[in-house]
Write an enzyme that holds these catalytic residues in place. Structure first.
Site, PDB file in Angstrom:
ATOM      1  N   ASP A   1     -17.240 -14.368  43.646  1.00  0.00           N
ATOM      2  CA  ASP A   1     -17.232 -13.416  42.537  1.00  0.00           C
ATOM      3  C   ASP A   1     -18.464 -12.513  42.547  1.00  0.00           C
ATOM      4  OD1 ASP A   1     -14.789 -14.148  41.381  1.00  0.00           O
ATOM      5  OD2 ASP A   1     -15.701 -15.788  40.270  1.00  0.00           O
TER       6      ASP A   1
ATOM      7  N   ASP B   1     -32.705 -19.255  23.416  1.00  0.00           N
ATOM      8  CA  ASP B   1     -33.078 -19.008  24.804  1.00  0.00           C
ATOM      9  C   ASP B   1     -32.698 -17.588  25.212  1.00  0.00           C
ATOM     10  OD1 ASP B   1     -34.144 -21.491  25.147  1.00  0.00           O
ATOM     11  OD2 ASP B   1     -32.529 -22.279  26.398  1.00  0.00           O
TER      12      ASP B   1
ATOM     13  N   ASN C   1     -20.769 -16.021  29.933  1.00  0.00           N
ATOM     14  CA  ASN C   1     -20.362 -16.118  28.536  1.00  0.00           C
ATOM     15  C   ASN C   1     -19.667 -17.447  28.241  1.00  0.00           C
ATOM     16  OD1 ASN C   1     -19.500 -14.925  25.811  1.00  0.00           O
ATOM     17  ND2 ASN C   1     -17.526 -15.316  26.777  1.00  0.00           N
ATOM     18  N   LEU C   2     -18.757 -17.854  29.112  1.00  0.00           N
ATOM     19  CA  LEU C   2     -18.052 -19.127  28.905  1.00  0.00           C
ATOM     20  C   LEU C   2     -18.998 -20.305  29.034  1.00  0.00           C
ATOM     21  CD1 LEU C   2     -15.376 -20.601  28.412  1.00  0.00           C
ATOM     22  CD2 LEU C   2     -14.955 -20.517  30.879  1.00  0.00           C
ATOM     23  N   SER C   3     -19.934 -20.223  29.973  1.00  0.00           N
ATOM     24  CA  SER C   3     -20.924 -21.297  30.132  1.00  0.00           C
ATOM     25  C   SER C   3     -21.803 -21.446  28.895  1.00  0.00           C
ATOM     26  CB  SER C   3     -21.797 -21.025  31.360  1.00  0.00           C
ATOM     27  OG  SER C   3     -21.028 -21.022  32.538  1.00  0.00           O
TER      28      SER C   3
END
Length: 255
Positions: free
Chosen positions: A44, A144, A158-160
């Site tokens: 990716d 953070d 974003n998903l992480s």
């Protein structure tokens, strides 16, 4: 239907370079200028690099997975590649434009296909203030960092960070905190894609923050303005049975 002219590029991974050699032997390698389609072999991240590096050419990119996750890529197969590309479904992505102002007053701009993220540079948490279309929505976020994600990037960083997965045509962006400390229960927001998000860094000298738009990092920022980029809509090609909309839908039901 004329056979599309292909230009192959590959990442540094061994299996990507091996695929490049095999495909160049099997199909004619055209120059970037004369090619109709760019075929990217890698992961990716390499696909994003290819889109950025070939931006001025405005040519569609068909990616095949020779990396790890490969969410934005098609399966790797050598057979009938021109016919497969001719039948592919084009998807126009909608990147973000980042304008980042440093503590010394200089300004740097960049474009992000996936997300614009702000990240603390030291052991101390960042303190951020968030405004949407000039209206302050969050006076102080201790964290953070935070990010603004496109639908295409919603399954990445974003998903992480526990942000939502967004269908491509939803017309919204995700504003997601990264390890929020205060307010602890704030999980982010979904915003219309045409808004302007301004993130200001509080106590920037004590709590330095970096801003990253895909691959472009700007350190020691005091303010970052994020909006949809109106000058670029890169096109990525997907196999009809496994297009990006379907991948995003399936991802929401994965365990």
């Amino acid at each position: 239907m004329p056979v599309p002219k292909l230009h192959f590029v590959h990442s540094k991974a061994d299996k990507a370079s091996g695929a490049y050699t095999s495909l160049c032997n099997r199909y004619e390698q055209h120059t970037l200028e004369e090619a109709d389609i760019i075929v990217a072999l890698g992961g990716d991240g390499f696909l994003l690099e290819t889109l950025h590096e070939t931006r001025a050419l405005g040519k569609p990119v068909f990616g095949m997975n020779r990396g790890s996750v490969g969410f934005l890529l098609n399966d790797y197969r050598e057979q009938n590649l021109p016919q497969r590309i001719a039948a592919a479904v084009p998807v126009a992505l909608k990147p973000l434009h980042m304008q980042a102002r440093r503590t010394d007053g200089t300004v740097e701009e960049a474009v992000a296909i996936n997300e614009v993220s702000l990240l603390r540079q030291t052991r101390q948490a960042a303190k951020l203030r968030i405004a949407v279309d000039g209206v302050e929505r969050l006076g102080e976020l201790i964290c953070d960092g935070a990010l603004v994600s496109t639908p295409a990037g919603s399954t990445a960083y974003n998903l992480s960070a526990h942000g939502p997965i967004i269908p491509l045509e939803a017309g919204i962006l995700a504003l997601t905190p990264i390890s929020a400390f205060r307010p602890r229960r704030w999980r982010g927001a979904l915003l219309p894609q045409d808004v302007t998000v301004t993130i200001s860094v509080l106590e920037a000298a004590k709590r330095p923050v970096a801003a990253v738009a895909d691959f472009t990092e700007v350190r020691d920022v005091v303010e970052v303005v994020v909006r949809q980029d109106s000058n670029w809509a890169p096109t990525v090609l997907f196999d009809p049975h496994h297009n990006l909309d379907e991948r995003i839908l399936k991802e929401q039901f994965s365990s």
